[in-house]
Design a protein around this motif. Structure first.
Motif, short mmCIF file in Angstrom:
data_model
loop_
_atom_site.label_atom_id
_atom_site.label_comp_id
_atom_site.label_asym_id
_atom_site.label_seq_id
_atom_site.Cartn_x
_atom_site.Cartn_y
_atom_site.Cartn_z
N GLY A 75 0.82 -1.20 0.00
CA GLY A 75 0.00 0.00 0.00
C GLY A 75 0.86 1.25 0.00
N ALA A 76 0.85 1.96 -1.11
CA ALA A 76 1.66 3.17 -1.22
C ALA A 76 0.97 4.32 -0.50
CB ALA A 76 1.86 3.54 -2.69
N PRO A 77 1.77 5.27 0.06
CA PRO A 77 1.15 6.44 0.70
C PRO A 77 0.28 7.18 -0.30
CG PRO A 77 3.52 6.33 1.15
CD PRO A 77 3.22 5.28 0.12
N GLY A 78 -0.86 7.62 0.15
CA GLY A 78 -1.76 8.36 -0.72
C GLY A 78 -2.76 7.48 -1.43
N ASP A 79 -2.55 6.17 -1.41
CA ASP A 79 -3.52 5.26 -2.00
C ASP A 79 -4.83 5.32 -1.20
OD1 ASP A 79 -1.89 4.42 -3.94
OD2 ASP A 79 -1.55 2.39 -3.18
N ALA A 80 -5.93 5.15 -1.90
CA ALA A 80 -7.23 5.09 -1.22
C ALA A 80 -7.95 3.82 -1.65
CB ALA A 80 -8.05 6.33 -1.54
N PRO A 81 -7.47 2.66 -1.18
CA PRO A 81 -8.08 1.41 -1.62
C PRO A 81 -9.45 1.21 -0.99
CG PRO A 81 -6.44 0.99 0.07
CD PRO A 81 -6.39 2.47 -0.23
N GLN A 82 -10.21 0.29 -1.58
CA GLN A 82 -11.50 -0.09 -1.01
C GLN A 82 -11.26 -0.76 0.35
OE1 GLN A 82 -14.42 0.71 -2.45
NE2 GLN A 82 -13.25 1.73 -4.07
N ALA A 83 -12.32 -0.83 1.16
CA ALA A 83 -12.18 -1.34 2.53
C ALA A 83 -11.57 -2.74 2.57
CB ALA A 83 -13.53 -1.32 3.22
N LYS A 84 -12.06 -3.63 1.71
CA LYS A 84 -11.56 -5.00 1.72
C LYS A 84 -10.09 -5.05 1.31
CE LYS A 84 -12.30 -9.61 -0.18
NZ LYS A 84 -13.04 -10.43 -1.14
N GLU A 85 -9.75 -4.28 0.26
CA GLU A 85 -8.37 -4.24 -0.20
C GLU A 85 -7.45 -3.64 0.87
OE1 GLU A 85 -5.69 -2.30 -3.81
OE2 GLU A 85 -7.87 -2.11 -3.83
N ALA A 86 -7.95 -2.60 1.55
CA ALA A 86 -7.16 -1.97 2.62
C ALA A 86 -6.90 -2.96 3.75
CB ALA A 86 -7.88 -0.74 3.15
N GLU A 87 -7.91 -3.75 4.09
CA GLU A 87 -7.75 -4.74 5.15
C GLU A 87 -6.73 -5.80 4.75
OE1 GLU A 87 -7.91 -6.27 8.71
OE2 GLU A 87 -9.03 -4.48 8.15
N GLU A 88 -6.75 -6.22 3.50
CA GLU A 88 -5.78 -7.21 3.01
C GLU A 88 -4.37 -6.63 3.04
OE1 GLU A 88 -7.11 -8.31 -0.86
OE2 GLU A 88 -8.67 -9.68 -0.11
N GLN A 89 -4.23 -5.37 2.63
CA GLN A 89 -2.92 -4.72 2.66
C GLN A 89 -2.38 -4.65 4.08
OE1 GLN A 89 -3.28 -0.92 0.72
NE2 GLN A 89 -3.26 -1.81 -1.34
N ARG A 90 -3.24 -4.31 5.02
CA ARG A 90 -2.81 -4.24 6.43
C ARG A 90 -2.35 -5.60 6.92
NH1 ARG A 90 -6.86 -0.27 6.94
NH2 ARG A 90 -8.47 -1.80 7.42
N ALA A 91 -3.09 -6.66 6.56
CA ALA A 91 -2.74 -8.01 7.00
C ALA A 91 -1.41 -8.45 6.39
CB ALA A 91 -3.84 -8.99 6.61
N HIS A 92 -1.23 -8.19 5.09
CA HIS A 92 0.03 -8.55 4.43
C HIS A 92 1.20 -7.75 5.01
CE1 HIS A 92 -1.96 -11.17 1.70
NE2 HIS A 92 -2.50 -10.22 0.94
N SER A 93 0.98 -6.48 5.25
CA SER A 93 2.04 -5.63 5.82
C SER A 93 2.43 -6.09 7.22
CB SER A 93 1.58 -4.16 5.87
OG SER A 93 1.50 -3.62 4.58
#
Length: 202
Positions: A75-93
């Motif tokens: 997840g790059a700074p400034g990205d505004a992913p959808q809620a599900k995608e954001a949750e996946e990015q947080r989990a992967h990170s």
């Protein structure tokens, strides 16, 4: 502070530093070490294998400087992913951070310590003189390059520099601005870093 790195025969780099410059770089490297903190083995036990198998943190650091030094992998700074995608990015990170951050911190500690050690050796060798020429081996040059980058990231984070436009504004700060000394250090370290990069290029 006009010191610029120059190449050494056979590899490595050299730069002339005065006492004030030596003191500034050493102080910044010590502060960086304190900010990064001790390793898990230093923290927890005397077992030499403890650090090897210790899990790192899964959450980003709360300090903005540490967040800049150890950013999320997804997840790059400034990205505004959808809620599900954001949750996946947080989990992967979080998973990536758990297995890599301890090693990243150890590497940054080693680089900062290399800077401190070479400066201490330089200071003791040139006791009583006004500055000296720092000569770095190829390996020490790489450690310095990484440490200078970390120092600039740390100072840039404190100055809230996000892009090149922010850097341009720094040149126009009035002398009475309390950020001026930090800005001067940031710009000077940038010049040192650029000259070291140019020196090490084939």
């Amino acid at each position: 502070m006009p010191g610029q790195f120059e190449p050494l025969p056979g590899g490595g780099a050299a730069v002339a530093l005065d006492d004030v410059e030596i003191s500034i770089i050493r102080s910044l490297a010590v502060q960086l070490l304190e900010l990064i903190g001790p390793g898990p083995a230093e923290d927890a036990s005397d077992d030499p294998l403890a650090e090897l198998f210790a899990d790192g943190p899964s959450e980003p650091p709360s300090d903005p400087v540490l967040r800049r030094l150890f950013p999320d992998a997804y997840g790059a700074p400034g990205d505004a992913p959808q809620a599900k995608e954001a949750e996946e990015q947080r989990a992967h990170s979080a998973e990536f951070r758990r297995y890599t951050e301890n090693d990243l911190r150890a590497g940054k500690r080693d680089n900062a310590l290399a800077v401190i050690r070479t400066l201490d050796t330089l200071a003791s060798a040139s006791a009583g003189e006004q500055g000296a020429v720092l000569k770095l081996s190829p390996q020490e040059s790489q450690e310095w390059l990484r440490a200078l980058n970390d120092l600039r990231l740390a100072i840039g984070s404190r100055l809230e520099i996000a892009d090149e436009d922010d850097t341009d504004l720094l040149y126009r700060l009035p002398d009475e601005d309390p950020r001026k000394p930090m800005v001067m250090a940031y710009l000077w370290l940038g010049g040192l870093q650029e000259s070291l990069v140019a020196t090490l290029m084939p």
